[in-house]
Design an enzyme around this catalytic site. Structure first.
Site, PDB file in Angstrom:
ATOM      1  N   GLU A 116       0.699  -1.241  -0.272  1.00 39.67           N
ATOM      2  CA  GLU A 116       0.046  -0.031   0.133  1.00 39.67           C
ATOM      3  C   GLU A 116       1.107   1.501  -0.080  1.00 39.67           C
ATOM      4  O   GLU A 116       1.702   1.132   0.475  1.00 39.67           O
ATOM      5  CB  GLU A 116      -0.599   0.309   1.125  1.00 39.67           C
TER       6      GLU A 116
ATOM      7  N   CYS B 160       3.321   7.689   2.118  1.00 41.25           N
ATOM      8  CA  CYS B 160       3.744   7.289   2.818  1.00 41.25           C
ATOM      9  C   CYS B 160       4.205   6.026   2.266  1.00 41.25           C
ATOM     10  O   CYS B 160       2.865   5.333   1.977  1.00 41.25           O
ATOM     11  CB  CYS B 160       2.784   7.170   4.499  1.00 41.25           C
TER      12      CYS B 160
ATOM     13  N   CYS C  47       5.589  -8.339   7.014  1.00 43.95           N
ATOM     14  CA  CYS C  47       6.540  -7.657   7.864  1.00 43.95           C
ATOM     15  C   CYS C  47       6.296  -8.153   8.921  1.00 43.95           C
ATOM     16  O   CYS C  47       5.565  -9.153   9.591  1.00 43.95           O
ATOM     17  CB  CYS C  47       5.705  -6.034   8.730  1.00 43.95           C
TER      18      CYS C  47
ATOM     19  N   CYS D 260       4.165  -6.908  15.551  1.00 41.74           N
ATOM     20  CA  CYS D 260       3.231  -6.178  16.298  1.00 41.74           C
ATOM     21  C   CYS D 260       1.786  -6.295  17.004  1.00 41.74           C
ATOM     22  O   CYS D 260       1.113  -6.549  15.557  1.00 41.74           O
ATOM     23  CB  CYS D 260       3.849  -4.726  16.044  1.00 41.74           C
TER      24      CYS D 260
ATOM     25  N   CYS E 245      -0.873  -4.428  14.813  1.00 43.27           N
ATOM     26  CA  CYS E 245      -0.238  -4.085  13.076  1.00 43.27           C
ATOM     27  C   CYS E 245      -2.003  -4.958  12.616  1.00 43.27           C
ATOM     28  O   CYS E 245      -0.871  -5.903  12.644  1.00 43.27           O
ATOM     29  CB  CYS E 245       0.557  -4.177  13.661  1.00 43.27           C
TER      30      CYS E 245
ATOM     31  N   SER F 299      10.702   5.822  10.120  1.00 41.05           N
ATOM     32  CA  SER F 299      10.106   5.579  11.017  1.00 41.05           C
ATOM     33  C   SER F 299      10.666   3.850  11.145  1.00 41.05           C
ATOM     34  O   SER F 299      10.209   2.489  10.771  1.00 41.05           O
ATOM     35  CB  SER F 299       8.092   5.208  10.495  1.00 41.05           C
TER      36      SER F 299
ATOM     37  N   SER G  81       8.634   3.721  16.854  1.00 43.72           N
ATOM     38  CA  SER G  81       7.559   3.628  17.295  1.00 43.72           C
ATOM     39  C   SER G  81       7.839   3.337  18.659  1.00 43.72           C
ATOM     40  O   SER G  81       7.710   1.872  18.358  1.00 43.72           O
ATOM     41  CB  SER G  81       7.215   2.079  16.901  1.00 43.72           C
TER      42      SER G  81
ATOM     43  N   HIS H  42       5.010   3.517  21.909  1.00 41.85           N
ATOM     44  CA  HIS H  42       4.074   2.732  22.187  1.00 41.85           C
ATOM     45  C   HIS H  42       3.411   1.801  23.507  1.00 41.85           C
ATOM     46  O   HIS H  42       2.763   2.092  24.255  1.00 41.85           O
ATOM     47  CB  HIS H  42       3.707   1.385  20.876  1.00 41.85           C
TER      48      HIS H  42
ATOM     49  N   ASN I  49      -6.015   2.743  15.069  1.00 37.08           N
ATOM     50  CA  ASN I  49      -7.041   2.244  14.252  1.00 37.08           C
ATOM     51  C   ASN I  49      -7.411   0.568  14.200  1.00 37.08           C
ATOM     52  O   ASN I  49      -6.648  -0.385  14.946  1.00 37.08           O
ATOM     53  CB  ASN I  49      -6.650   1.924  12.828  1.00 37.08           C
TER      54      ASN I  49
ATOM     55  N   CYS J 139      -2.587   1.898   7.826  1.00 35.87           N
ATOM     56  CA  CYS J 139      -2.233   1.379   9.029  1.00 35.87           C
ATOM     57  C   CYS J 139      -2.238   0.193   8.303  1.00 35.87           C
ATOM     58  O   CYS J 139      -3.205  -0.594   8.749  1.00 35.87           O
ATOM     59  CB  CYS J 139      -2.767   0.981  10.140  1.00 35.87           C
TER      60      CYS J 139
HETATM   61  N1  SAH Z   1       7.533  -1.294  11.168  1.00 39.43           N
HETATM   62  C1  SAH Z   1       7.416   1.177  10.862  1.00 39.43           C
HETATM   63  C2  SAH Z   1       6.664   1.482  10.366  1.00 39.43           C
HETATM   64  C3  SAH Z   1       5.402   0.681   9.593  1.00 39.43           C
HETATM   65  S1  SAH Z   1       4.667   1.443  10.608  1.00 39.43           S
HETATM   66  C4  SAH Z   1       7.081   0.677  12.352  1.00 39.43           C
HETATM   67  O1  SAH Z   1       7.323   0.217  13.725  1.00 39.43           O
HETATM   68  O2  SAH Z   1       7.183   2.400  12.454  1.00 39.43           O
HETATM   69  C5  SAH Z   1       4.219   3.004  11.002  1.00 39.43           C
HETATM   70  C6  SAH Z   1       3.287   3.373  12.608  1.00 39.43           C
HETATM   71  O3  SAH Z   1       1.653   2.907  12.762  1.00 39.43           O
HETATM   72  C7  SAH Z   1       4.095   2.780  13.545  1.00 39.43           C
HETATM   73  O4  SAH Z   1       4.076   3.836  14.676  1.00 39.43           O
HETATM   74  C8  SAH Z   1       2.881   1.521  13.880  1.00 39.43           C
HETATM   75  O5  SAH Z   1       2.897   1.388  15.220  1.00 39.43           O
HETATM   76  C9  SAH Z   1       1.652   2.668  13.662  1.00 39.43           C
HETATM   77  N2  SAH Z   1       0.462   1.276  13.792  1.00 39.43           N
HETATM   78  C10 SAH Z   1       0.839   0.049  13.679  1.00 39.43           C
HETATM   79  N3  SAH Z   1      -0.870  -0.196  13.353  1.00 39.43           N
HETATM   80  C11 SAH Z   1      -1.567   0.151  13.851  1.00 39.43           C
HETATM   81  C12 SAH Z   1      -2.885   0.821  14.153  1.00 39.43           C
HETATM   82  N4  SAH Z   1      -3.885   0.118  13.865  1.00 39.43           N
HETATM   83  N5  SAH Z   1      -3.299   1.892  14.898  1.00 39.43           N
HETATM   84  C13 SAH Z   1      -2.430   2.929  15.188  1.00 39.43           C
HETATM   85  N6  SAH Z   1      -1.422   2.849  15.228  1.00 39.43           N
HETATM   86  C14 SAH Z   1      -0.734   2.395  14.244  1.00 39.43           C
END
Ligand code: SAH
Length: 369
Positions: free
Chosen positions: A99, A118, A125, A129, A132, A208, A231, A233, A307, A350
């Site tokens: 995407e 983006c 991946c 996480c 995600c 990121s 990231s 969290h 999300n 995301c």
């Molecule tokens: N792998 C990298 C970049 C891709 S994700 C990283 O982890 O930074 C980009 C951002 O979106 C990250 O901060 C990730 O934690 C966040 N993200 C992923 N899924 C999400 C979700 N369901 N809601 C909000 N943020 C999310």
């Protein structure tokens, strides 16, 4: 195209935007050298497809486009926010799906208009996480530099398509699918191409990461000081181990040391990303722990209302909670913004456009508390 054997790692292909001037010169080896300049300017100055570079003779246009057909085939396009957010689902030549999102931000009193792309750096991946959508669906392969650059080129072609629009991509964030620092070769090649050949400044490029310490240390000494977003969290290891499993390999202590090294070497402020998850990481004590880390590094905090994704049983924090959390950070001097969830109504946030993933629910992370 059928999906290849998932047990075998797949190689990224060589695509048009992987080729440097020398390789393009080899492709046009029987032509005068100015043909390479025309091709290069057509691709990177004008963002044309090879067929559209009319300064080249038709036979050459055909040669290039047949040798290097587009790497990205549009599988879906979703437009929202009155045309200001566009999200694409692309099918790569081996059938993998990725995407890209293009977001237009109008000018404000203090900043000019921005057009941010983006990009994805991997198909899928491996970081897993829990919240995600991409992490829930597993890893397919790295993207090549050309596949990353082509996402920006396609977004730019869209941005300039209508005469009244004439928008120019100003910023690129490596925040789409995948972990950029796990694909350093593809990612850094794209950074160089975007900077050197498309002319996007290092301050307008943001990588990121989930927190891959060796990669952060390499960025600290890289020749181009791109922005770094981490990231985070969670600001304690017990919770971060669950939300971001790579924390077990590089726990917060080591991650913060690497961030400090980056900040000292570049003097660039790091951004900490924090997806606010109801009753998981949205309490005042979470804010206070985060503030301690952010203040040590003068880091900026970007709060992302979570999300919802199919494989994660917990909801995002309420609006009130998001505001209370950000106020708590601001009260102790942390520079904080709340990210607008662009395109969430079209699943543009995301990793949610790629609809074909199968996911298994993870255990409820509130149980860590
Ligand atoms: N792998 C990298 C970049 C891709 S994700 C990283 O982890 O930074 C980009 C951002 O979106 C990250 O901060 C990730 O934690 C966040 N993200 C992923 N899924 C999400 C979700 N369901 N809601 C909000 N943020 C999310």
């Amino acid at each position: 195209m059928s999906a290849p054997d998932p047990g075998r790692p797949r190689q990224a292909p060589t695509t048009l935007y992987d080729l440097g001037r020398t390789a393009l010169g080899e492709l046009l080896e029987h032509e005068p050298s100015y043909r390479v300049d025309q091709l290069w300017d057509g691709l990177y100055g004008q963002f044309r497809t090879p067929e559209e570079i009319t300064t080249l003779p038709a036979a050459l246009r055909r040669l290039v486009s047949e040798a290097f057909p587009p790497a990205l085939a549009m599988a879906a396009e979703s437009v929202t926010d009155g045309g200001d957010t566009v999200k694409w689902l692309w099918e790569l030549r081996d059938g993998a799906a990725i995407e890209t999102v293009l977001m237009h931000y109008p000018a404000t009193a203090t900043t000019g208009a921005r057009n941010t792309v983006c990009v994805s750096t991997q198909a899928g991946c491996a970081m897993a996480c829990s919240f995600c959508a991409t992490g829930q669906s597993g890893f397919q392969r790295h993207l090549s530099t050309g596949e990353i650059v082509e996402q920006v080129v396609r977004a730019q072609q869209h941005a300039s398509a209508w005469p009244e629009r004439r928008r120019r991509v100003s910023n690129v964030v490596f925040m789409g699918m995948g972990e950029p620092l796990a694909n350093m070769g593809g990612t850094w090649g794209a950074v160089r191409r975007l900077h050197d050949d498309i002319g996007i400044g290092a301050r307008h490029l943001t990588i990121s990461t989930v927190g891959l310490v060796p990669g952060i240390r390499r960025l600290a000494t890289a020749e181009l000081p791109v922005n770094l977003a981490v990231s985070l969290h969670a600001a304690d290891d017990a919770l971060r181990d669950v939300l971001v499993p790579v924390n077990r390999r590089w726990p917060l202590g080591e991650l913060m040391e690497a961030c400090e090294a980056y900040f000292e070497a570049t003097r660039r402020r790091i951004t900490f990303e924090w997806a606010l998850i109801s009753e998981v990481n949205d309490r005042y004590e979470d804010a206070d722990r985060l503030a301690a880390l952010a203040n040590r590094l003068q880091a900026h905090v970007n709060l992302i209302p979570l999300n919802p994704t199919p494989g994660y049983p917990v909801r995002g924090s309420s609006r009130n909670r998001v505001h209370a959390f950000s106020q708590r950070l601001r009260d102790v001097g942390v520079n904080t913004t709340i990210r607008d969830t662009r395109g969430s109504e079209i699943d543009a946030a995301c990793g949610q456009l790629r609809a074909d993933h199968t996911s298994t629910p993870v255990h409820d992370p509130r149980s860590v508390r």
